[in-house]
Design a protein around this motif. Sequence first.
Motif, PDB file in Angstrom:
ATOM      1  N   THR A   1       0.884  -1.120  -0.001  1.00  0.00           N
ATOM      2  CA  THR A   1       0.048   0.214  -0.114  1.00  0.00           C
ATOM      3  C   THR A   1       0.928   1.345   0.100  1.00  0.00           C
ATOM      4  N   PHE A   2       2.101   1.175   0.544  1.00  0.00           N
ATOM      5  CA  PHE A   2       3.091   2.157   0.637  1.00  0.00           C
ATOM      6  C   PHE A   2       2.212   3.558   1.136  1.00  0.00           C
TER       7      PHE A   2
ATOM      8  N   HIS B   1       8.562   3.494   2.835  1.00  0.00           N
ATOM      9  CA  HIS B   1       9.642   3.737   3.943  1.00  0.00           C
ATOM     10  C   HIS B   1      10.705   2.924   3.850  1.00  0.00           C
TER      11      HIS B   1
ATOM     12  N   GLY C   1      11.868   0.533   5.569  1.00  0.00           N
ATOM     13  CA  GLY C   1      11.461  -0.952   5.842  1.00  0.00           C
ATOM     14  C   GLY C   1      11.032  -1.510   4.680  1.00  0.00           C
ATOM     15  N   HIS C   2      10.688  -0.805   3.429  1.00  0.00           N
ATOM     16  CA  HIS C   2      10.171  -1.296   2.052  1.00  0.00           C
ATOM     17  C   HIS C   2      11.511  -1.281   1.187  1.00  0.00           C
TER      18      HIS C   2
ATOM     19  N   ARG D   1      -7.325  -5.839   2.781  1.00  0.00           N
ATOM     20  CA  ARG D   1      -7.311  -4.889   4.235  1.00  0.00           C
ATOM     21  C   ARG D   1      -8.186  -3.669   4.025  1.00  0.00           C
TER      22      ARG D   1
ATOM     23  N   GLY E   1       7.158  -9.629   2.447  1.00  0.00           N
ATOM     24  CA  GLY E   1       7.538  -9.744   3.975  1.00  0.00           C
ATOM     25  C   GLY E   1       6.804 -10.882   4.535  1.00  0.00           C
TER      26      GLY E   1
ATOM     27  N   ASP F   1       5.095 -11.317   7.193  1.00  0.00           N
ATOM     28  CA  ASP F   1       3.583 -11.048   7.475  1.00  0.00           C
ATOM     29  C   ASP F   1       2.583 -11.421   6.291  1.00  0.00           C
TER      30      ASP F   1
ATOM     31  N   ARG G   1      10.853 -10.516   8.321  1.00  0.00           N
ATOM     32  CA  ARG G   1      10.474  -9.287   8.919  1.00  0.00           C
ATOM     33  C   ARG G   1      10.299  -9.195  10.384  1.00  0.00           C
TER      34      ARG G   1
ATOM     35  N   LEU H   1      14.480  -4.231  10.052  1.00  0.00           N
ATOM     36  CA  LEU H   1      14.254  -2.812  10.496  1.00  0.00           C
ATOM     37  C   LEU H   1      12.760  -2.776  10.650  1.00  0.00           C
TER      38      LEU H   1
ATOM     39  N   ILE I   1      10.148  -0.867  11.206  1.00  0.00           N
ATOM     40  CA  ILE I   1       9.676   0.264  10.646  1.00  0.00           C
ATOM     41  C   ILE I   1       8.322  -0.353   9.827  1.00  0.00           C
ATOM     42  N   SER I   2       7.301   0.094  10.496  1.00  0.00           N
ATOM     43  CA  SER I   2       5.923   0.138   9.619  1.00  0.00           C
ATOM     44  C   SER I   2       5.436   1.450   9.201  1.00  0.00           C
ATOM     45  N   ALA I   3       4.437   1.591   8.192  1.00  0.00           N
ATOM     46  CA  ALA I   3       3.887   2.381   7.781  1.00  0.00           C
ATOM     47  C   ALA I   3       2.769   3.157   8.841  1.00  0.00           C
ATOM     48  N   THR I   4       2.302   1.896   9.528  1.00  0.00           N
ATOM     49  CA  THR I   4       1.262   2.310  10.883  1.00  0.00           C
ATOM     50  C   THR I   4       2.120   3.147  12.033  1.00  0.00           C
TER      51      THR I   4
ATOM     52  N   ARG J   1       2.550   6.787  10.381  1.00  0.00           N
ATOM     53  CA  ARG J   1       1.159   7.468  10.527  1.00  0.00           C
ATOM     54  C   ARG J   1       0.845   7.929  11.910  1.00  0.00           C
TER      55      ARG J   1
HETATM   56  P1  ATP Z   1       0.873  -0.708   7.279  1.00  0.00           P
HETATM   57  O1  ATP Z   1       1.724  -0.562   8.631  1.00  0.00           O
HETATM   58  O2  ATP Z   1       0.040   0.231   6.969  1.00  0.00           O
HETATM   59  O3  ATP Z   1       0.305  -2.227   7.330  1.00  0.00           O
HETATM   60  P2  ATP Z   1       3.440  -1.706   5.997  1.00  0.00           P
HETATM   61  O4  ATP Z   1       4.558  -0.829   6.646  1.00  0.00           O
HETATM   62  O5  ATP Z   1       3.500  -3.232   6.721  1.00  0.00           O
HETATM   63  O6  ATP Z   1       1.949  -0.925   6.421  1.00  0.00           O
HETATM   64  P3  ATP Z   1       2.884  -2.464   3.296  1.00  0.00           P
HETATM   65  O7  ATP Z   1       2.745  -1.471   2.208  1.00  0.00           O
HETATM   66  O8  ATP Z   1       1.815  -3.034   3.879  1.00  0.00           O
HETATM   67  O9  ATP Z   1       3.668  -1.629   4.419  1.00  0.00           O
HETATM   68  O10 ATP Z   1       3.980  -3.697   2.987  1.00  0.00           O
HETATM   69  C1  ATP Z   1       4.381  -3.784   1.534  1.00  0.00           C
HETATM   70  C2  ATP Z   1       5.246  -5.172   1.730  1.00  0.00           C
HETATM   71  O11 ATP Z   1       6.331  -4.759   2.323  1.00  0.00           O
HETATM   72  C3  ATP Z   1       4.617  -6.225   2.411  1.00  0.00           C
HETATM   73  O12 ATP Z   1       5.217  -7.508   1.789  1.00  0.00           O
HETATM   74  C4  ATP Z   1       5.534  -6.126   3.793  1.00  0.00           C
HETATM   75  O13 ATP Z   1       5.488  -7.480   4.472  1.00  0.00           O
HETATM   76  C5  ATP Z   1       6.807  -5.563   3.460  1.00  0.00           C
HETATM   77  N1  ATP Z   1       7.298  -4.790   4.366  1.00  0.00           N
HETATM   78  C6  ATP Z   1       6.743  -3.836   5.298  1.00  0.00           C
HETATM   79  N2  ATP Z   1       7.597  -3.321   6.102  1.00  0.00           N
HETATM   80  C7  ATP Z   1       8.705  -4.096   6.170  1.00  0.00           C
HETATM   81  C8  ATP Z   1       9.837  -4.287   6.884  1.00  0.00           C
HETATM   82  N3  ATP Z   1       9.999  -3.110   7.927  1.00  0.00           N
HETATM   83  N4  ATP Z   1      10.754  -5.263   6.868  1.00  0.00           N
HETATM   84  C9  ATP Z   1      10.422  -6.121   5.682  1.00  0.00           C
HETATM   85  N5  ATP Z   1       9.341  -5.954   4.907  1.00  0.00           N
HETATM   86  C10 ATP Z   1       8.446  -5.144   5.049  1.00  0.00           C
END
Ligand code: ATP
Length: 227
Positions: free
Chosen positions: A16-17, A21, A23-24, A51, A111, A113, A138, A181, A183-186, A189
Amino acid sequence: MKRDTTRRGIAILGGTFDPIHFGHLRPAEEVRQALGIEQVLLVPAGQPPHRRQPHADAAHRLAMTQLAAAPHPVFTVLDWEVRKVSPSYAVETLARLRAEYGDTPLCFILGTDAFLRFDTWHRWREILDLVHLVVTCRPGWNNPELPEVLKLEVQARQMETPAALLARPAGGILFQTVTALSISATQIRDLVAQGASPRFLLPDAVLAYIGQHDLYRRECGSLPGDA
Ligand code: ATP
């Protein structure tokens, strides 16, 4: 998009980006280097079927992904999914890429997850024959208990080395260790919504864009229903 440099293989990272970040970007770059390939396609999702809807609209998420990719020629942004008005299914994008790239190995990065839920994806078995899966470890998702159907697919398809994977255009599964790393988009935000800075978790250009467009300022992090 088709160049000689893509012959060895292409990596693809969808998401969804919201926002994109490090982590992507870093795991994608590490997969690219481990596989010895030159191109990573970043594919922002349009209306993700699995989702809740993203917080920022598709045009913003595409713009942020383009800003993140712009300084790095190894990253190319594919806007097919954000331009669709109907829900975007990975299988359709990957089938289109397969048609475009012939026998070139296509490596779809997920990832851990995302891989754990992969058997809930629309026409997921077809995806396994269209591309290779490269599952990146991840943080917080070490040794996950896979659903039985996925365990069987891993048993049948797991490759031990990038060379073995790239010997064929599709059909393999590779587990690739990448720098953890957390890091998450959540998280990003949430920080923005709290008035805190998420700098150093994402590219400066993306951070500036978030500020310019006043994104994520309202309560918008981990809402009930987040997948
Ligand atoms: P949100 O927090 O909104 O759920 P997210 O940070 O998980 O978002 P997505 O856009 O849902 O990001 O993830 C896209 C892809 O990148 C997925 O395959 C996810 O597993 C992977 N990904 C996201 N963050 C990481 C991370 N920190 N390390 C490794 N893979 C990641």
